[in-house]
Design an enzyme around this catalytic site. Structure first.
Site, PDB file in Angstrom:
ATOM      1  N   GLY A 151     -19.287 -21.395  53.271  1.00  0.00           N
ATOM      2  CA  GLY A 151     -19.268 -22.538  52.367  1.00  0.00           C
ATOM      3  C   GLY A 151     -20.475 -23.455  52.480  1.00  0.00           C
ATOM      4  N   GLY A 188     -24.636 -35.522  42.146  1.00  0.00           N
ATOM      5  CA  GLY A 188     -25.585 -34.433  41.919  1.00  0.00           C
ATOM      6  C   GLY A 188     -26.598 -34.857  40.860  1.00  0.00           C
ATOM      7  NE  ARG A 243     -14.271 -10.652  57.072  1.00  0.00           N
ATOM      8  CZ  ARG A 243     -14.460 -11.815  57.657  1.00  0.00           C
ATOM      9  NH1 ARG A 243     -14.841 -11.863  58.895  1.00  0.00           N
ATOM     10  NH2 ARG A 243     -14.275 -12.940  57.017  1.00  0.00           N
ATOM     11  CE1 TYR A 257     -23.885 -12.844  52.112  1.00  0.00           C
ATOM     12  CE2 TYR A 257     -23.086 -14.178  50.302  1.00  0.00           C
ATOM     13  CZ  TYR A 257     -23.098 -13.863  51.642  1.00  0.00           C
ATOM     14  OH  TYR A 257     -22.312 -14.572  52.519  1.00  0.00           O
ATOM     15  CB  CYS A 279     -14.181 -15.861  50.501  1.00  0.00           C
ATOM     16  SG  CYS A 279     -15.153 -15.835  51.978  1.00  0.00           S
ATOM     17  N   GLY A 281     -16.012 -18.961  52.192  1.00  0.00           N
ATOM     18  CA  GLY A 281     -17.303 -18.308  51.960  1.00  0.00           C
ATOM     19  C   GLY A 281     -17.586 -18.101  50.480  1.00  0.00           C
ATOM     20  CG  MET A 301     -18.892  -8.515  55.973  1.00  0.00           C
ATOM     21  SD  MET A 301     -20.174  -7.339  55.505  1.00  0.00           S
ATOM     22  CE  MET A 301     -19.708  -5.958  56.504  1.00  0.00           C
ATOM     23  CB  SER A 304     -24.566 -17.284  50.215  1.00  0.00           C
ATOM     24  OG  SER A 304     -24.231 -18.623  50.441  1.00  0.00           O
ATOM     25  N   GLY A 332     -12.819 -20.983  59.380  1.00  0.00           N
ATOM     26  CA  GLY A 332     -13.004 -20.823  57.935  1.00  0.00           C
ATOM     27  C   GLY A 332     -12.157 -19.682  57.419  1.00  0.00           C
ATOM     28  N   GLY A 352     -11.555 -18.151  53.587  1.00  0.00           N
ATOM     29  CA  GLY A 352     -11.682 -18.214  52.136  1.00  0.00           C
ATOM     30  C   GLY A 352     -12.700 -19.230  51.649  1.00  0.00           C
TER      31      GLY A 352
HETATM   32  P1  XMP Z   1     -21.085 -18.042  52.952  1.00  0.00           P
HETATM   33  O1  XMP Z   1     -20.457 -19.119  52.142  1.00  0.00           O
HETATM   34  O2  XMP Z   1     -22.039 -18.572  53.973  1.00  0.00           O
HETATM   35  O3  XMP Z   1     -19.874 -17.357  53.740  1.00  0.00           O
HETATM   36  O4  XMP Z   1     -21.708 -17.004  52.090  1.00  0.00           O
HETATM   37  C1  XMP Z   1     -20.058 -16.393  54.736  1.00  0.00           C
HETATM   38  C2  XMP Z   1     -18.751 -16.122  55.443  1.00  0.00           C
HETATM   39  O5  XMP Z   1     -17.785 -15.584  54.538  1.00  0.00           O
HETATM   40  C3  XMP Z   1     -16.855 -14.771  55.258  1.00  0.00           C
HETATM   41  N1  XMP Z   1     -16.766 -13.488  54.569  1.00  0.00           N
HETATM   42  C4  XMP Z   1     -15.760 -13.158  53.741  1.00  0.00           C
HETATM   43  N2  XMP Z   1     -14.629 -13.807  53.419  1.00  0.00           N
HETATM   44  N3  XMP Z   1     -14.060 -12.040  51.940  1.00  0.00           N
HETATM   45  C5  XMP Z   1     -13.764 -13.224  52.531  1.00  0.00           C
HETATM   46  O6  XMP Z   1     -12.725 -13.792  52.228  1.00  0.00           O
HETATM   47  C6  XMP Z   1     -15.182 -11.327  52.232  1.00  0.00           C
HETATM   48  O7  XMP Z   1     -15.428 -10.257  51.684  1.00  0.00           O
HETATM   49  C7  XMP Z   1     -16.064 -11.909  53.183  1.00  0.00           C
HETATM   50  N4  XMP Z   1     -17.249 -11.486  53.721  1.00  0.00           N
HETATM   51  C8  XMP Z   1     -17.629 -12.487  54.555  1.00  0.00           C
HETATM   52  C9  XMP Z   1     -17.385 -14.628  56.660  1.00  0.00           C
HETATM   53  O8  XMP Z   1     -16.631 -15.494  57.471  1.00  0.00           O
HETATM   54  C10 XMP Z   1     -18.832 -15.067  56.525  1.00  0.00           C
HETATM   55  O9  XMP Z   1     -19.388 -15.550  57.717  1.00  0.00           O
END
Ligand code: XMP
Length: 494
Positions: free
Chosen positions: A348, A482, A409, A393, A313, A310, A396, A370, A306, A308
């Site tokens: 995602g 939806g 990271r 939330y 992200c 998230g 990172m 999330s 993955g 971008g």
């Molecule tokens: P979800 O969609 O589950 O995504 O909230 C969690 C994943 O997002 C990544 N992650 C980031 N990716 N900027 C990014 O581009 C960020 O600040 C960031 N923080 C987390 C990470 O892979 C996580 O598991």
């Protein structure tokens, strides 16, 4: 009818989960017979395909314990010092039941001055010296204290005496039995060895947990402790961090990077494989077959996919690099499966349908941020915003998190300029993951049933043999799929 995955994902488009839809197949088994047991890495087995993300608003001790209790696994974040991460890991490893216990501690000669001495909890434990490391003597319930005539006295004059504690290695059945047998309302759990208090477990906690829906077998290591993972970076200092984590009993280590195909990560994989040959390493993140191939050759035991995708992200917008998550998961899984390396679909996921798509497209587990944030087990306190209970939330790669240290990271360590690749937000209160994850897993089983897949392996086989078919949904088809065309309906009270 429809397209085989191989054809759909080779037309030059980057598809997200919402872009694609499976065509139903044939059902010849009940929902309950769908098996979701899987592998996190070549050597780590889980009974549900769920992993909590190494983010400081998602996975600390309580989340890791609850994930392992449910049959998944939590990965402790590394946006802290090595010793902080070590103690979060240890605190997860020393627990066997998923209570989120909240209590204050006082010594026998202390006085409770006001309700605020209870903090957010409803009980104060009394120990010999007022520290977690001394013997428990009794407790004061907030409700009892409120009804006291003389609230000015020392706590030892009116506390309820407590002569018992149990080892923190007790599981839920053992604690339920103990509380019932002794006829007591609550009991502290203490660590073997130094006797430090870990949790305070009440009969209410135990009854509540026992009422949650059915779950998978817990994720346990050979010594009966919960399986727990930890994230590290690829700097020189991460080698020292890793030493701590290995001592703390980490079962798997995740190399936390947004672009994992780097000389830094390849060197780190080699270092870990030479230094700790028994430790499983998850590499990533990757989204292409080329990236995946490099990490597989270096010896990773699992791959995180993955870039971008998230919810927090901004990498794709800031750096113009990434891939739609459905395409990324399919492409990486198709090469990783040739070497038997399990894939984690990371980011995602916002509903059970996304989990079905990730798993059927080739992933062995999904990693969620999330989806699990905002839960009782997520770190941080609830706040009220516009009348809603929410928890913070954050990405990172957000400026706020990077100020605390997570910029490695993004390999941004050399320059003083911090470029944000994530945002800070809030997520509505979702209650305990102990409740909503089992429901989600049941929904995933129903999705598998519609596809005629009774396990992950059978889903992967059906996809590879082109029996399962997909289509791309147009914008209008997505709207149709939806909830639509309704006005809000307020229940009338009669
Ligand atoms: P979800 O969609 O589950 O995504 O909230 C969690 C994943 O997002 C990544 N992650 C980031 N990716 N900027 C990014 O581009 C960020 O600040 C960031 N923080 C987390 C990470 O892979 C996580 O598991």
């Amino acid at each position: 009818d429809g397209f085989p995955a191989e054809k759909l994902f080779s037309q030059g488009y980057s598809y997200t989960y919402d872009d694609v839809i499976f065509l139903p197949h044939y059902i010849d088994f009940p929902t309950d017979s769908v098996q979701l047991n899987t592998k996190l890495t070549k050597n780590i087995h889980l009974s549900i395909p769920c992993v909590s993300s190494p983010m400081d608003t998602v996975t600390e001790s309580y989340m890791a314990v609850a994930m392992a209790y449910l049959g998944g696994i939590g990965i402790i974040h590394s946006n802290n010092t090595a010793s902080e991460q070590f103690s979060i890991l240890q605190s997860a490893k020393s627990r066997r039941i998923p209570v989120v216990s909240d209590f204050e501690i006082k010594s026998p000669s202390d006085v409770i001055e006001s309700e605020s001495d209870f903090g957010s909890s409803s009980v104060i434990l009394i120990t010999e010296t007022g520290s977690r490391k001394s013997r428990v003597l009794g407790y004061v319930l907030k409700s009892d204290w409120m009804n006291l005539k003389n609230q000015e006295g020392r706590v030892c004059d009116y506390m309820t005496k407590l002569d018992f504690s149990v080892p923190s290695s007790y599981d839920l059945d053992q604690i339920t039995g103990f509380l019932g047998q002794k006829g007591i309302k609550l009991v502290p759990t203490v660590k073997d060895g130094d006797g430090e208090i870990v949790d305070l477990v009440t009969m209410d906690d135990v009854e509540r947990i026992n009422e949650f829906p059915k779950r998978g077998l817990p994720s346990l290591g050979p010594n009966g402790e919960f399986l727990v993972g930890a994230a590290i970076g690829t700097r020189e200092s991460d080698k020292e961090r890793l030493e701590y984590l290995v001592k703390g009993g980490a079962d798997v280590v995740v190399l936390d990077s947004s672009q994992g195909n780097s000389i830094y990560q390849l060197d780190m994989i080699k270092y870990i494989k030479n230094t700790y040959p028994q430790l499983d390493v998850i590499g990533g993140n990757v989204v292409t077959m080329y990236q995946a191939q490099n990490l597989i050759q270096a010896g990773v035991n699992g791959l995180r996919v993955g870039m971008g995708s998230g919810s927090i992200c901004t990498t794709q917008e800031v750096c113009a690099v990434g891939r739609g998550q459905a395409t990324a998961v399919y492409k990486v899984s198709s090469i990783a499966s040739q070497s038997g390396v399990p894939v984690i679909a990371d980011g995602g996921i916002s509903n059970s349908g996304h989990i079905v798509k990730a798993l059927v497209l080739g992933a062995s587990t999904v990693m969620m941020g999330s989806f699990l944030a905002g839960s009782t087990e997520a770190p941080g306190a609830y706040e009220y915003q516009n009348g809603r209970r929410v928890k913070k939330y954050r990405g990172m790669g957000s400026l706020e998190a990077m100020t605390k240290g997570s910029d490695q990271r993004y390999l941004g360590d050399k320059s003083k300029l911090k470029i944000a690749q994530g945002v800070v937000g809030a997520v509505a209160d979702k209650g305990p993951i102990l409740k909503f994850v089992p429901y989600t897993m049941h929904a995933v089983k129903q999705g598998f049933q519609d596809l005629g897949a009774s396990s992950l392996e059978s889903a992967h086989n059906l996809l590879r043999s082109k029996i399962l078919r997909l289509e791309v949904r147009t914008g209008a088809a997505q709207v149709e799929g939806g909830v639509h065309g309704l006005v809000s309906y307020e229940k009338k009270s009669f």
